[in-house]
Write a protein that holds these residues in place. Structure first.
Motif, PDB file in Angstrom:
ATOM      1  N   ALA A 264     -11.098   7.412  -7.622  1.00  0.00           N
ATOM      2  CA  ALA A 264     -10.937   7.328  -6.152  1.00  0.00           C
ATOM      3  C   ALA A 264     -12.193   7.494  -5.455  1.00  0.00           C
ATOM      4  O   ALA A 264     -13.075   8.487  -5.714  1.00  0.00           O
ATOM      5  CB  ALA A 264      -9.907   8.144  -5.557  1.00  0.00           C
TER       6      ALA A 264
ATOM      7  N   VAL B  45      -2.027   3.852  -0.688  1.00  0.00           N
ATOM      8  CA  VAL B  45      -2.839   4.243  -1.713  1.00  0.00           C
ATOM      9  C   VAL B  45      -2.357   3.853  -2.933  1.00  0.00           C
ATOM     10  O   VAL B  45      -3.025   3.159  -3.930  1.00  0.00           O
ATOM     11  CB  VAL B  45      -2.976   5.835  -1.695  1.00  0.00           C
ATOM     12  CG1 VAL B  45      -3.683   6.443  -2.973  1.00  0.00           C
ATOM     13  CG2 VAL B  45      -3.795   6.336  -0.583  1.00  0.00           C
TER      14      VAL B  45
ATOM     15  N   ALA C   4      -4.406  10.935  -3.595  1.00  0.00           N
ATOM     16  CA  ALA C   4      -5.025  10.012  -4.068  1.00  0.00           C
ATOM     17  C   ALA C   4      -5.998  10.400  -5.218  1.00  0.00           C
ATOM     18  O   ALA C   4      -6.110   9.695  -6.284  1.00  0.00           O
ATOM     19  CB  ALA C   4      -6.160   9.287  -2.913  1.00  0.00           C
TER      20      ALA C   4
END
Length: 472
Positions: free
Chosen positions: A192, A137, A181
């Protein structure tokens, strides 16, 4: 709209014009894929166009009628020089596909990955290390931020949850990944986006989490109760229809759009239109139905499932398309995408950033175990805990970059080559080199359905009173 086709184009060395002649029961069709240009014409007109495209000097020896035809095609752009599509060469991913686990609560009879059984190679059931997922990520978020600031059109980063098992068998890990995230997105001030593929056998708690956090979901589901229960039994041998049905009803009630991916076997192929009718009537949140003929690999080799005859699949797909349009439902097959211009079927040539439960990085969803002989081609990195980072093999990335239709000589004279882009590399290049590629049974399906898409565009007419007619 059925019909055969004949294709003709210049050598691979010439970037344009690239013209193909397709034929159906109404006569010739002149097709310039790079310009998305399509025209019905008679045989003399097609011959004049091809002659001029091959040699502009031929124009002077043409009759007045032939010259007029050439001018008409030229004014519409059929002879315009156009660049070939080209995939991204640099490896700066802004999306990652994470396979949290190879464990699975189903034992689908055709599973390519032997979900829940170690890939059929005796590999252990594994859950991804959280730090591996977090570092992935970090990489895509940083790339997305840099690319956004460079003005290349990037606006977010994407985390996809997929698997060589059922990803939500590692539900606790998925929660941690999503929360992490979201924290990174907030810290870097770049959104995201989350999507997931699932078999739909989820708990209510998992469903609530999906609805609250995911942007899109794709459910693997075989459409009718009898097929779902037979093809996709639970690990304990029971049917899975009721659980998958519950999931899609819950997604629909929540107003969350989702897709269904149905694997079509020979036993199911004649029921394709009925499947469309069933899912359209039962799941109002459904936005897309994806039909894919089963590929004989994985458990399919040891079960009674067989790939449907390609001609029958095409006929039933076209029957299904009429039903889908009635319900305003999008129906797709992966190899038929006439609106797409690309030199690679997926992101394999630019190094699709997909991380397996063991931390290996693969360019292909279908190659997810080190014991798979194809991993030598498709694995190009791994997470190294001692470094707390991923290590990528630049030589492997360079080799992957060559896996595109430009290097598939078999595809040179096919009107589909910039649409299907050589098809799935894991399937058509299974254990062979590029120069050995001679197509697959999927080519027949892709060509027939792409021709149908072209025919539908030619036959499209605006409805009266300002309406429009669906030309999918």
């Amino acid at each position: 709209m059925s019909g055969g086709f004949l294709h003709k184009g210049p050598s691979q060395e010439s970037a344009a014009p690239e013209l193909f002649v397709l034929r159906d029961d109404k006569g010739p069709i002149l097709y310039a894929p790079l310009g998305h240009l399509i025209a019905r014409a008679n045989e003399p007109a097609v011959a004049a166009a091809l002659a001029y495209a091959s040699d502009h000097d031929a124009y002077g020896a043409m009759s007045a009628d032939e010259q007029a035809v050439v001018r008409a095609f030229g004014e519409r752009g059929f002879f315009k020089n156009r660049a070939y599509p080209q995939h991204e060469r640099s490896f700066r991913p802004t999306q990652v596909t994470l396979f949290p686990t190879n464990n699975c609560n189903l034992r689908c009879t055709y599973c390519y990955a032997f979900g829940g059984e170690g890939g059929g190679n005796g590999e252990p059931i594994t859950t991804m290390d959280l730090r591996c997922a977090q570092r992935a990520v970090d990489i895509i978020a940083k790339n997305a931020l840099e690319r956004r600031d460079e003005g290349d059109g990037t606006h977010n980063f994407l985390v996809s949850i997929h698997g060589n098992g059922e990803p939500f068998c590692a539900y606790d890990l998925i929660q941690e990944i999503v929360w992490y995230a979201q924290d990174v997105a907030e810290e870097l001030d770049i959104p995201a986006v989350f999507n997931a593929a699932t078999n739909g056998v989820l708990t209510n708690e998992q469903l609530d989490f999906v609805v609250a956090n995911f942007n899109s979901v794709n459910v693997s589901f075989d459409g009718l109760p009898e097929f779902q229960d037979a093809n996709r039994p639970t690990a304990g041998g029971k049917g899975s229809f009721a659980a998958a049905h519950h999931t899609m009803c819950r997604l629909s009630e929540a107003g969350m759009g989702f897709g269904i991916r149905t694997t079509v076997t020979a036993a199911m192929v004649d029921s394709m239109p009925a499947i469309v009718e069933f899912v359209a009537n039962n799941y109002p949140g459904l936005e897309q139905l994806h039909f894919e003929p089963v590929w004989e690999c994985g458990r399919c080799k040891t079960s009674s499932n067989a790939m449907p005859d390609s001609d029958v699949f095409v006929r039933r797909y076209l029957d299904s398309l009429e039903v889908a349009q009635k319900h305003k439902l999008r129906l797709v097959f992966s190899g038929a995408r006439q609106d797409v211009l690309a030199d690679t079927f997926c992101k394999v040539s630019s190094g699709s950033f997909t991380v397996t439960p063991t931390g290996d990085v693969t360019a292909c969803y279908e190659v997810s175990y080190a014991s798979d002989p194809r991993s030598e081609r498709f694995f190009f990195g791994r997470f190294v805990p001692e470094l707390d980072d991923f290590v990528f093999d630049k030589n492997k990335l360079a080799a992957l970059s060559k896996l595109n239709v430009r290097n598939m000589r078999y595809c040179d004279d096919c009107f589909c080559r910039w649409h299907c882009a050589g098809d799935c590399a894991a399937k058509v290049l299974d254990g062979i080199e590029l120069e050995e590629h001679h197509g697959s049974v999927r080519c027949q399906i892709s060509r027939a359905l792409t021709l149908n898409q072209i025919q539908r565009k030619l036959d499209w007419k605006p409805q009266e009173k300002g309406g429009t007619q669906d030309a999918q």
